[in-house]
Design a protein around this motif. Structure first.
Motif, PDB file in Angstrom:
ATOM      1  N   ARG A 156       0.881  -1.176   0.000  1.00 51.65           N
ATOM      2  CA  ARG A 156       0.000   0.000   0.000  1.00 51.65           C
ATOM      3  C   ARG A 156       0.920   1.227   0.000  1.00 51.65           C
ATOM      4  N   ALA A 157       1.206   1.708  -1.193  1.00 52.89           N
ATOM      5  CA  ALA A 157       2.134   2.831  -1.331  1.00 52.89           C
ATOM      6  C   ALA A 157       1.937   3.429  -2.717  1.00 52.89           C
ATOM      7  N   TRP A 158       2.439   4.544  -2.923  1.00 50.62           N
ATOM      8  CA  TRP A 158       2.963   5.604  -2.080  1.00 50.62           C
ATOM      9  C   TRP A 158       1.896   6.679  -1.940  1.00 50.62           C
ATOM     10  N   HIS A 159       1.876   7.351  -0.812  1.00 54.88           N
ATOM     11  CA  HIS A 159       1.002   8.505  -0.642  1.00 54.88           C
ATOM     12  C   HIS A 159       1.614   9.450   0.390  1.00 54.88           C
ATOM     13  N   ARG A 160       1.097  10.680   0.394  1.00 55.06           N
ATOM     14  CA  ARG A 160       1.551  11.675   1.375  1.00 55.06           C
ATOM     15  C   ARG A 160       0.431  12.662   1.643  1.00 55.06           C
ATOM     16  N   HIS A 161       0.613  13.446   2.706  1.00 52.16           N
ATOM     17  CA  HIS A 161      -0.361  14.449   3.141  1.00 52.16           C
ATOM     18  C   HIS A 161       0.390  15.776   3.264  1.00 52.16           C
ATOM     19  N   LEU A 162      -0.108  16.814   2.615  1.00 54.88           N
ATOM     20  CA  LEU A 162       0.611  18.091   2.607  1.00 54.88           C
ATOM     21  C   LEU A 162      -0.020  19.167   3.480  1.00 54.88           C
ATOM     22  N   ALA A 182       9.275   5.402   4.455  1.00 50.67           N
ATOM     23  CA  ALA A 182       9.034   6.819   4.205  1.00 50.67           C
ATOM     24  C   ALA A 182      10.185   7.341   3.358  1.00 50.67           C
ATOM     25  N   TYR A 183       9.851   8.219   2.415  1.00 49.32           N
ATOM     26  CA  TYR A 183      10.840   8.715   1.454  1.00 49.32           C
ATOM     27  C   TYR A 183      10.694  10.228   1.310  1.00 49.32           C
ATOM     28  N   PRO A 206       5.637  11.676   9.753  1.00 42.85           N
ATOM     29  CA  PRO A 206       5.125  12.970   9.306  1.00 42.85           C
ATOM     30  C   PRO A 206       4.569  12.810   7.884  1.00 42.85           C
ATOM     31  N   GLY A 207       3.373  13.324   7.669  1.00 44.36           N
ATOM     32  CA  GLY A 207       2.662  13.078   6.426  1.00 44.36           C
ATOM     33  C   GLY A 207       3.292  13.656   5.176  1.00 44.36           C
ATOM     34  N   HIS A 208       4.206  14.626   5.305  1.00 46.17           N
ATOM     35  CA  HIS A 208       4.795  15.221   4.099  1.00 46.17           C
ATOM     36  C   HIS A 208       5.762  14.281   3.392  1.00 46.17           C
ATOM     37  N   SER A 226     -14.677  15.150   0.752  1.00 47.15           N
ATOM     38  CA  SER A 226     -14.862  16.011  -0.410  1.00 47.15           C
ATOM     39  C   SER A 226     -13.554  16.656  -0.889  1.00 47.15           C
ATOM     40  N   ASN A 227     -12.542  16.704  -0.023  1.00 45.57           N
ATOM     41  CA  ASN A 227     -11.266  17.320  -0.386  1.00 45.57           C
ATOM     42  C   ASN A 227     -10.136  16.612   0.367  1.00 45.57           C
ATOM     43  N   PRO A 228      -9.844  15.375  -0.001  1.00 41.12           N
ATOM     44  CA  PRO A 228      -8.850  14.592   0.749  1.00 41.12           C
ATOM     45  C   PRO A 228      -7.454  15.209   0.716  1.00 41.12           C
ATOM     46  N   ASP A 229      -6.768  15.135   1.851  1.00 43.79           N
ATOM     47  CA  ASP A 229      -5.369  15.566   1.952  1.00 43.79           C
ATOM     48  C   ASP A 229      -4.511  14.354   1.620  1.00 43.79           C
ATOM     49  N   GLU A 230      -4.485  14.009   0.352  1.00 44.95           N
ATOM     50  CA  GLU A 230      -3.730  12.823  -0.025  1.00 44.95           C
ATOM     51  C   GLU A 230      -3.298  12.928  -1.474  1.00 44.95           C
ATOM     52  N   GLU A 231      -2.011  12.814  -1.672  1.00 42.02           N
ATOM     53  CA  GLU A 231      -1.455  12.683  -3.020  1.00 42.02           C
ATOM     54  C   GLU A 231      -0.964  11.250  -3.153  1.00 42.02           C
ATOM     55  N   ARG A 232      -1.079  10.709  -4.346  1.00 47.78           N
ATOM     56  CA  ARG A 232      -0.669   9.328  -4.572  1.00 47.78           C
ATOM     57  C   ARG A 232       0.289   9.225  -5.750  1.00 47.78           C
TER      58      ARG A 232
END
Length: 172
Positions: free
Chosen positions: A51-57, A75-76, A104-106, A132-138
């Motif tokens: 289950r990868a990769w994602h981050r929160h900004l 984490a990268y 850390p989510g970043h 409605s506006n997820p803090d998630e990049e994949r």
């Protein structure tokens, strides 16, 4: 480890019924700092699942606790302006050695279930999920642009300088 990633070993209190363990306490200030957990999630993964990769900004911090099975947690840092650009942290976490892993989510992060049984991961987050506006990049789990310059602070790891391979066989 990348700055901000921390591991807190959890204590088990066994008795004739089994065991009890505190997973999180508000008074563990040396571990949590100013973080405040607002949501708790449970994830089950079958053996070999990545289950990868994602981050929160937007400032989210994740706290992972493997309660069944075993997982590789990575984490990268791909921020070219960071002093830790290109560093990858790899942690093996199991239900047998209870610990909380702070990510850390970043950082781009993800997990792989290792071993022969499914894993159960409880994870605590510091921001509510906004449907409605997820803090998630994949990005794809096998993204060819993730090429660690160091792994756990080491340049001697044979995986350094190569496309990250979640399925690279264990080595010593």
């Amino acid at each position: 480890m990348l700055p901000g990633i921390r591991i807190y070993e959890l204590k088990r209190f066994p008795d004739e019924r089994g065991f009890f363990a505190e997973i999180m306490r508000e008074d563990w200030k040396d571990f949590f700092g100013e973080d405040k957990v607002v949501q708790v999630n449970l994830s089950m993964s079958y053996p070999g699942i990545v289950r990868a990769w994602h981050r929160h900004l937007r400032g989210q911090v994740d706290y992972f606790v493997v309660v069944k099975g075993a997982m590789k947690i990575c984490a990268y840092d791909d921020d070219k302006n960071s002093q830790t650009y290109g560093e990858l942290t790899e942690i093996i976490s199991t239900a047998e050695k209870l610990q909380v892993v702070r990510i850390p989510g970043h950082y781009w992060h993800g997990t792989k279930t290792i071993g022969v049984e499914p894993s159960l991961l409880i994870y605590f987050v510091t921001r509510l999920y906004d449907y409605s506006n997820p803090d998630e990049e994949r990005r794809p789990w096998n993204d060819p642009t993730i090429i660690p310059k160091t792994i756990n602070g080491k340049t001697s790891d044979p995986r350094v300088g190569k496309i990250w391979d979640w399925n690279y066989p264990p080595h010593k």
